[in-house]
Scaffold this motif. Structure first.
Motif, PDB file in Angstrom:
ATOM      1  N   ASP A 255      14.411  -0.351  -8.433  1.00 23.50           N
ATOM      2  CA  ASP A 255      13.564  -0.493  -9.473  1.00 23.50           C
ATOM      3  C   ASP A 255      12.911   1.428  -9.395  1.00 23.50           C
ATOM      4  O   ASP A 255      13.506   1.965  -9.741  1.00 23.50           O
ATOM      5  CB  ASP A 255      12.357  -1.090  -9.538  1.00 23.50           C
ATOM      6  N   PRO A 256      12.537   1.994  -8.492  1.00 25.65           N
ATOM      7  CA  PRO A 256      11.797   3.044  -8.439  1.00 25.65           C
ATOM      8  C   PRO A 256      13.204   4.723  -8.363  1.00 25.65           C
ATOM      9  O   PRO A 256      12.228   5.673  -9.093  1.00 25.65           O
ATOM     10  CB  PRO A 256      10.252   3.565  -7.715  1.00 25.65           C
TER      11      PRO A 256
ATOM     12  N   ASN B 138       0.676  -1.217   0.428  1.00 27.81           N
ATOM     13  CA  ASN B 138       0.034   0.121   0.717  1.00 27.81           C
ATOM     14  C   ASN B 138       1.346   1.269  -0.100  1.00 27.81           C
ATOM     15  O   ASN B 138       1.428   1.591   1.040  1.00 27.81           O
ATOM     16  CB  ASN B 138      -1.234  -0.063   1.087  1.00 27.81           C
ATOM     17  N   CYS B 139       1.511   1.398  -1.223  1.00 31.01           N
ATOM     18  CA  CYS B 139       2.571   1.935  -1.250  1.00 31.01           C
ATOM     19  C   CYS B 139       2.447   2.966  -2.649  1.00 31.01           C
ATOM     20  O   CYS B 139       2.191   2.557  -3.911  1.00 31.01           O
ATOM     21  CB  CYS B 139       3.582   1.862  -1.175  1.00 31.01           C
ATOM     22  N   SER B 140       2.511   4.415  -2.921  1.00 32.82           N
ATOM     23  CA  SER B 140       2.548   4.934  -4.261  1.00 32.82           C
ATOM     24  C   SER B 140       4.135   5.253  -4.709  1.00 32.82           C
ATOM     25  O   SER B 140       4.744   6.252  -4.637  1.00 32.82           O
ATOM     26  CB  SER B 140       1.802   5.682  -4.598  1.00 32.82           C
ATOM     27  N   THR B 141       4.435   4.695  -5.401  1.00 34.54           N
ATOM     28  CA  THR B 141       5.464   5.106  -6.561  1.00 34.54           C
ATOM     29  C   THR B 141       5.825   4.829  -8.332  1.00 34.54           C
ATOM     30  O   THR B 141       6.571   5.090  -8.783  1.00 34.54           O
ATOM     31  CB  THR B 141       7.184   3.622  -6.062  1.00 34.54           C
ATOM     32  N   PHE B 142       4.271   5.108  -8.003  1.00 38.12           N
ATOM     33  CA  PHE B 142       4.360   5.044  -9.521  1.00 38.12           C
ATOM     34  C   PHE B 142       3.712   6.484  -9.734  1.00 38.12           C
ATOM     35  O   PHE B 142       2.524   6.713 -10.405  1.00 38.12           O
ATOM     36  CB  PHE B 142       2.955   3.877  -9.817  1.00 38.12           C
ATOM     37  N   THR B 143       4.588   7.197  -9.721  1.00 36.10           N
ATOM     38  CA  THR B 143       5.038   8.748 -10.113  1.00 36.10           C
ATOM     39  C   THR B 143       5.828   9.107 -11.496  1.00 36.10           C
ATOM     40  O   THR B 143       6.875   8.851 -10.886  1.00 36.10           O
ATOM     41  CB  THR B 143       5.020   9.457  -8.987  1.00 36.10           C
ATOM     42  N   ASP B 144       5.618  10.412 -11.900  1.00 33.12           N
ATOM     43  CA  ASP B 144       6.790  11.003 -12.356  1.00 33.12           C
ATOM     44  C   ASP B 144       8.057  11.543 -11.542  1.00 33.12           C
ATOM     45  O   ASP B 144       8.967  11.845 -11.518  1.00 33.12           O
ATOM     46  CB  ASP B 144       6.213  11.462 -14.104  1.00 33.12           C
ATOM     47  N   GLN B 145       7.205  11.750 -10.825  1.00 32.98           N
ATOM     48  CA  GLN B 145       8.413  13.074  -9.889  1.00 32.98           C
ATOM     49  C   GLN B 145       8.939  12.250  -9.155  1.00 32.98           C
ATOM     50  O   GLN B 145       8.221  11.068  -8.453  1.00 32.98           O
ATOM     51  CB  GLN B 145       6.653  13.327  -8.885  1.00 32.98           C
ATOM     52  N   PHE B 146      10.366  12.361  -9.251  1.00 36.44           N
ATOM     53  CA  PHE B 146      11.075  11.585  -8.906  1.00 36.44           C
ATOM     54  C   PHE B 146      11.567  11.452  -7.010  1.00 36.44           C
ATOM     55  O   PHE B 146      11.471  10.336  -6.205  1.00 36.44           O
ATOM     56  CB  PHE B 146      12.689  11.645  -9.156  1.00 36.44           C
ATOM     57  N   GLU B 147      11.248  12.901  -6.576  1.00 35.83           N
ATOM     58  CA  GLU B 147      11.152  13.263  -5.476  1.00 35.83           C
ATOM     59  C   GLU B 147       9.584  12.333  -4.393  1.00 35.83           C
ATOM     60  O   GLU B 147      10.130  12.000  -3.319  1.00 35.83           O
ATOM     61  CB  GLU B 147      10.661  14.322  -4.834  1.00 35.83           C
ATOM     62  N   THR B 148       9.015  12.167  -5.319  1.00 38.86           N
ATOM     63  CA  THR B 148       7.492  12.212  -4.733  1.00 38.86           C
ATOM     64  C   THR B 148       8.238  10.267  -4.516  1.00 38.86           C
ATOM     65  O   THR B 148       7.555   9.505  -3.197  1.00 38.86           O
ATOM     66  CB  THR B 148       6.227  11.991  -5.211  1.00 38.86           C
ATOM     67  N   ARG B 149       8.508  10.113  -5.272  1.00 39.65           N
ATOM     68  CA  ARG B 149       8.633   8.292  -5.149  1.00 39.65           C
ATOM     69  C   ARG B 149       9.941   8.538  -3.953  1.00 39.65           C
ATOM     70  O   ARG B 149      10.532   6.833  -3.429  1.00 39.65           O
ATOM     71  CB  ARG B 149       9.349   7.896  -6.675  1.00 39.65           C
TER      72      ARG B 149
END
Length: 139
Positions: free
Chosen positions: A68-69, A19-30
């Motif tokens: 990976d992310p 339950n985590c979000s790493t599917f974003t183009d924003q590197f800092e958020t990932r």
């Protein structure tokens, strides 16, 4: 529904995912989400009654999910973790509806893990304020 699973006509479809979000183009958020999630996961691993080499092996098992992310270019990424709410939205887009699992959460006890159903339409496994895993049922 155009998905192959729909042809099976399942009574219940269960997804168990981080339950985590790493599917974003924003590197800092990932970076932030991956670091928070895997730090909590590795810290939880340290609480388990395992031999040190077993703990290392378990952490190594999850290392690609962390690497990976952060290190791979978008075109080569394969671990794109998403929040439970996003999985529910994907299900909704193809005609699946959340099946309330909150009653199932009550008998589950894992030391140092907070397990909740409501207010979510899924079971959430949380370690020290960080969501680790979601169990989602769709029908």
């Amino acid at each position: 529904c155009a998905l192959p699973i729909c042809s099976w006509n399942p009574d219940l479809f269960t997804i168990i995912e981080p339950n985590c979000s790493t599917f974003t183009d924003q590197f800092e958020t990932r970076l932030y989400n991956a670091a928070e999630h895997f730090n909590a996961l590795y810290n939880f691993t340290d609480t388990l009654e395992l031999k040190p080499e077993e703990k290392r092996t378990l952490k190594m098992f999850f290392s690609n999910d962390f690497f990976d992310p952060l290190a791979l270019p978008e075109a080569h990424r394969f671990e794109k973790l998403e929040r439970a709410e996003q999985w529910i939205d994907y299900g909704d887009q193809v005609g699946f509806r959340p099946f309330a699992l909150d009653e199932w959460a009550k008998p589950i006890h894992i030391r140092e893990i907070q397990i909740t159903g409501k207010p979510h339409p899924f079971i959430n496994f949380n370690y020290r304020g960080v969501d680790l895993l979601a169990m989602i049922a769709l029908n």
